[in-house]
Design an enzyme around this catalytic site. Structure first.
Site, PDB file in Angstrom:
ATOM      1  N   LYS A 216      45.949  35.846  66.149  1.00 52.82           N
ATOM      2  CA  LYS A 216      46.993  36.599  65.444  1.00 52.82           C
ATOM      3  C   LYS A 216      47.148  37.979  66.077  1.00 52.82           C
ATOM      4  CE  LYS A 216      47.873  38.853  60.979  1.00 52.82           C
ATOM      5  NZ  LYS A 216      47.313  39.122  59.627  1.00 52.82           N
ATOM      6  N   ASP A 221      51.177  46.101  60.559  1.00 46.41           N
ATOM      7  CA  ASP A 221      51.682  45.346  59.416  1.00 46.41           C
ATOM      8  C   ASP A 221      52.014  46.283  58.264  1.00 46.41           C
ATOM      9  OD1 ASP A 221      52.369  43.421  57.582  1.00 46.41           O
ATOM     10  OD2 ASP A 221      50.300  42.839  57.134  1.00 46.41           O
ATOM     11  N   LYS A 228      53.187  47.314  51.757  1.00 46.51           N
ATOM     12  CA  LYS A 228      51.838  47.700  51.362  1.00 46.51           C
ATOM     13  C   LYS A 228      51.827  49.126  50.815  1.00 46.51           C
ATOM     14  CE  LYS A 228      49.440  45.018  54.990  1.00 46.51           C
ATOM     15  NZ  LYS A 228      48.537  44.202  54.174  1.00 46.51           N
ATOM     16  N   ASP A 239      45.509  44.733  62.708  1.00 50.59           N
ATOM     17  CA  ASP A 239      45.973  43.405  62.346  1.00 50.59           C
ATOM     18  C   ASP A 239      46.212  42.517  63.558  1.00 50.59           C
ATOM     19  OD1 ASP A 239      46.259  41.793  60.153  1.00 50.59           O
ATOM     20  OD2 ASP A 239      48.400  42.163  59.888  1.00 50.59           O
ATOM     21  N   ASP A 298      54.148  39.845  53.033  1.00 49.14           N
ATOM     22  CA  ASP A 298      52.876  40.371  53.540  1.00 49.14           C
ATOM     23  C   ASP A 298      51.906  39.253  53.913  1.00 49.14           C
ATOM     24  OD1 ASP A 298      51.129  42.351  54.307  1.00 49.14           O
ATOM     25  OD2 ASP A 298      50.308  42.664  52.292  1.00 49.14           O
ATOM     26  N   GLU A 300      52.315  37.286  56.405  1.00 51.54           N
ATOM     27  CA  GLU A 300      53.067  37.009  57.636  1.00 51.54           C
ATOM     28  C   GLU A 300      52.197  36.392  58.725  1.00 51.54           C
ATOM     29  OE1 GLU A 300      50.645  40.008  59.068  1.00 51.54           O
ATOM     30  OE2 GLU A 300      51.633  39.917  57.122  1.00 51.54           O
ATOM     31  N   ARG A 302      49.954  34.054  58.707  1.00 51.47           N
ATOM     32  CA  ARG A 302      49.908  32.581  58.695  1.00 51.47           C
ATOM     33  C   ARG A 302      51.210  31.974  59.214  1.00 51.47           C
ATOM     34  NH1 ARG A 302      48.721  32.549  52.409  1.00 51.47           N
ATOM     35  NH2 ARG A 302      47.693  34.438  53.161  1.00 51.47           N
TER      36      ARG A 302
END
Length: 449
Positions: A216, A221, A228, A239, A298, A300, A302
Site C-alpha cells: 500500500k 491520507d 480525519k 500511510d 477513509d 481507501e 483496501r
C-alpha cells in the site's frame, strides 16, 4: 582503520562479572561503579593513563534476554568505531541489532554521527548488510514527509530502486489506469494534484517460482471526504509504510539472489480532497468485476490493494503477500509492535511467526473469520468497503481483500503499523520496518540461493 582505534564493547551477563574473563582492574572498576551487568547499562572503562579503553555493556540475566539487546548499546554510544566482545550471543543477530540501534534520520536536522560497527569475525557480513540496508530503506521512506514524498517523488524513488536492482519497471499513471482496468486505484487518487499510479516491477528468472509482493502506497491520507481529525491525520505520511517495507523486503530478496521470480506491485496515490474526490455512497467498479459501495472514504487502502491484488492473482503466483498500514483496529487488537498476520495456510503462518520470533520481527496470526463477511454486505453493490458497526475492523479488512485473491497458491496479508511510537531496542522512535526479516527468513528457507 587500526585495531587501536576501535573501542571494544564488552557484553556482560548480569551476575557473571567474576566469570567473564575480565581482568582484575576491570572487575574492580565495575564493582566500584555498581556495574553488575544490568540490562542496557553502559560503563566506560579507562586504561592506566585515564584514556578510554573499553565499554562494558550489561545484557541482564541470561533468561529473557531480548534478541535486539545489542541495539541498546548502539543507541547510547557516541560517535566512534566499535567491536563487540564477550557474551554477544549469535554474532550475526548481534551485528544486525547494533546496526539497527545506530539508525539516525538526519535528512532535515543534523545530529551527532552514528557509531560504526566493525563486523564480528563469525558474523555473516553479507546477511547483516542486506537486512540492515532493507530496514534503513523502509525507515527513511516512511520518515520522509509527504511534501517531499508525494506520488511523483515516490515514483522517482521506486524507479531509482529498480535501476539499482536491475528490475524491469512499468508505470501506469493517471487516466491510463482506467484503460488498464485499474479503476479503484484511479478513484482513490484522482483528487490529488499528483496523479495516482501503479508501479509494476519484476526481477529474476521467469521460469522460477513466482512470488509477488504488493504494498500500500498512500503517500498521505486525509481520509478523503470522510476527513480525519487533526490528531488522526498527524502521522499519515506513514500511510505508504506497506510499500516502503515491501521495497525493503525486495532489496533483501534480490541481494541474497533467492531462486524465485519476483514481482512487486505498488499502487501509489494521495487520498486528497477536491471536487473530484470519490464520495461516501459511490459505487465503484473493480478490476475483478465486483462493484464496491463506498461506506467510508477513509477505508481507501483496501480499495487500491484490491485492484493490485487482482492483477497479481491473475498469473497465479506460488505466493502472494501484501503489506499495508491498513487499520487502526489492528493496533487496538495487538498494539503497535505486533502486526496481525492473515492467511489460510496455517503452516505458512507458523513458519512466518517462528522466523519473526527468531529475528525480533514478530507477527501474530489472526483469523479469516468467514461469518464476519456479512458485515460488508451491501444492498445495492457486491460489497461495501467498510464493515458495519465497527467490530473486528482488521479482520473485516482482511476479508475484503480475500475476495480479490482466487488463484494464488498462498496469500498472506500483514496489517502493519510502520511506526514506533516510542524507542525500543532496535527501533528508534518514528518510521520503522515490520515484517521484512520474518518474511525474508521464510523465503530464504523456501527458495535458497
Amino acid at each position: 582503520m587500526s585495531d587501536s582505534q576501535i573501542v571494544p564493547v564488552i557484553f556482560v551477563e548480569e551476575g557473571n562479572i567474576a566469570s567473564s574473563a575480565l581482568d582484575d582492574f576491570v572487575q574492580h572498576w565495575a564493582s566500584n561503579n555498581g556495574f553488575s551487568g544490568q540490562r542496557g547499562r553502559l560503563l566506560s572503562v579507562p586504561d592506566a593513563h585515564g584514556n578510554l579503553s573499553a565499554h562494558l555493556f550489561g545484557t541482564g540475566p541470561e533468561n529473557g534476554r531480548p534478541p535486539m539487546m545489542a541495539a541498546l548499546a548502539a543507541t547510547n554510544l557516541p560517535e566512534g568505531h566499535y567491536r563487540l566482545e564477550g557474551a554477544i550471543g549469535d554474532p550475526t543477530l548481534a551485528a544486525i541489532a547494533f546496526s539497527l540501534g545506530a539508525y539516525r534520520f538526519d535528512r532535515y536536522k543534523s545530529g551527532s554521527p552514528a557509531p560504526v560497527l566493525a563486523m564480528p569475525e563469525d558474523a555473516d557480513a553479507a546477511e547483516v548488510t542486506r537486512l540492515v540496508d532493507a530496514a534503513y530503506l523502509a525507515r527513511d521512506l516512511i520518515n520522509t514527509p509527504a511534501n517531499d514524498l508525494g506520488p511523483d517523488a515516490f515514483e522517482r524513488e521506486i524507479a531509482a530502486f529498480a535501476t539499482r536492482h536491475k528490475m524491469e519497471l512499468r508505470s501506469i499513471v493517471g487516466d491510463d489506469l482506467l484503460n488498464a482496468k485499474l479503476p479503484l486505484i484511479h478513484a482513490v487518487g484522482r483528487a490529488s494534484v499528483e496523479a495516482p499510479r501503479l508501479l509494476d516491477l519484476t526481477w529474476g528468472d521467469p521460469a522460477a517460482p513466482k512470488v509477488t509482493l504488493v504494498g500500500k502506497g498512500v503517500t498521505f491520507d486525509t481520509g478523503g471526504l470522510d476527513i480525519k481529525s487533526a490528531a488522526g491525520m498527524g502521522l499519515m505520511k506513514k500511510d505508504m509504510g506497506g510499500a516502503a517495507n515491501i521495497l525493503g523486503l525486495a532489496h533483501a530478496i534480490i541481494d541474497a539472489g533467492l531462486k524465485l521470480r519476483l514481482r512487486v506491485l505498488l499502487p501509489v496515490v494521495e487520498n486528497a480532497i477536491a471536487g473530484s474526490s470519490f464520495r461516501p455512497g459511490d459505487i465503484l467498479p473493480s478490476r475483478r468485476g465486483l462493484t464496491v459501495e463506498i461506506g467510508n472514504t477513509d477505508a481507501e487502502g483496501r480499495l487500491i490493494l484490491a485492484d493490485a491484488l487482482t492483477l497479481a492473482d491473475e498469473e497465479a503466483p506460488e505466493l502472494l503477500l501484501d503489506m499495508a498500514t491498513l487499520t487502526g483496529a489492528a493496533r487496538v487488537a495487538l498494539g503497535p509492535e505486533l502486526p496481525p498476520l492473515y492467511t489460510s495456510d496455517d503452516q505458512l503462518a507458523r513458519d512466518l511467526m517462528a522466523a519473526g520470533l527468531a529475528s525480533d520481527d514478530p507477527l501474530w496470526q489472526m483469523p479469516l473469520w468467514g461469518p464476519y463477511d456479512t458485515m460488508m454486505n451491501s444492498r445495492i453493490a457486491d460489497v461495501n468497503n467498510a464493515g458495519a458497526g465497527g467490530f473486528a475492523g482488521s479482520i473485516t479488512a482482511a476479508m475484503f481483500l480475500k475476495r480479490f485473491v482466487e488463484r494464488a497458491g498462498a496469500w498472506v496479508h500483514l496489517d502493519i503499523y510502520g511506526w514506533a511510537p516510542e524507542a525500543r531496542p532496535g527501533r528508534s522512535q518514528g518510521g520503522t520496518d515490520q515484517g521484512i526479516r520474518a518474511v525474508y527468513g521464510v523465503l530464504k528457507q523456501r527458495y535458497p540461493a
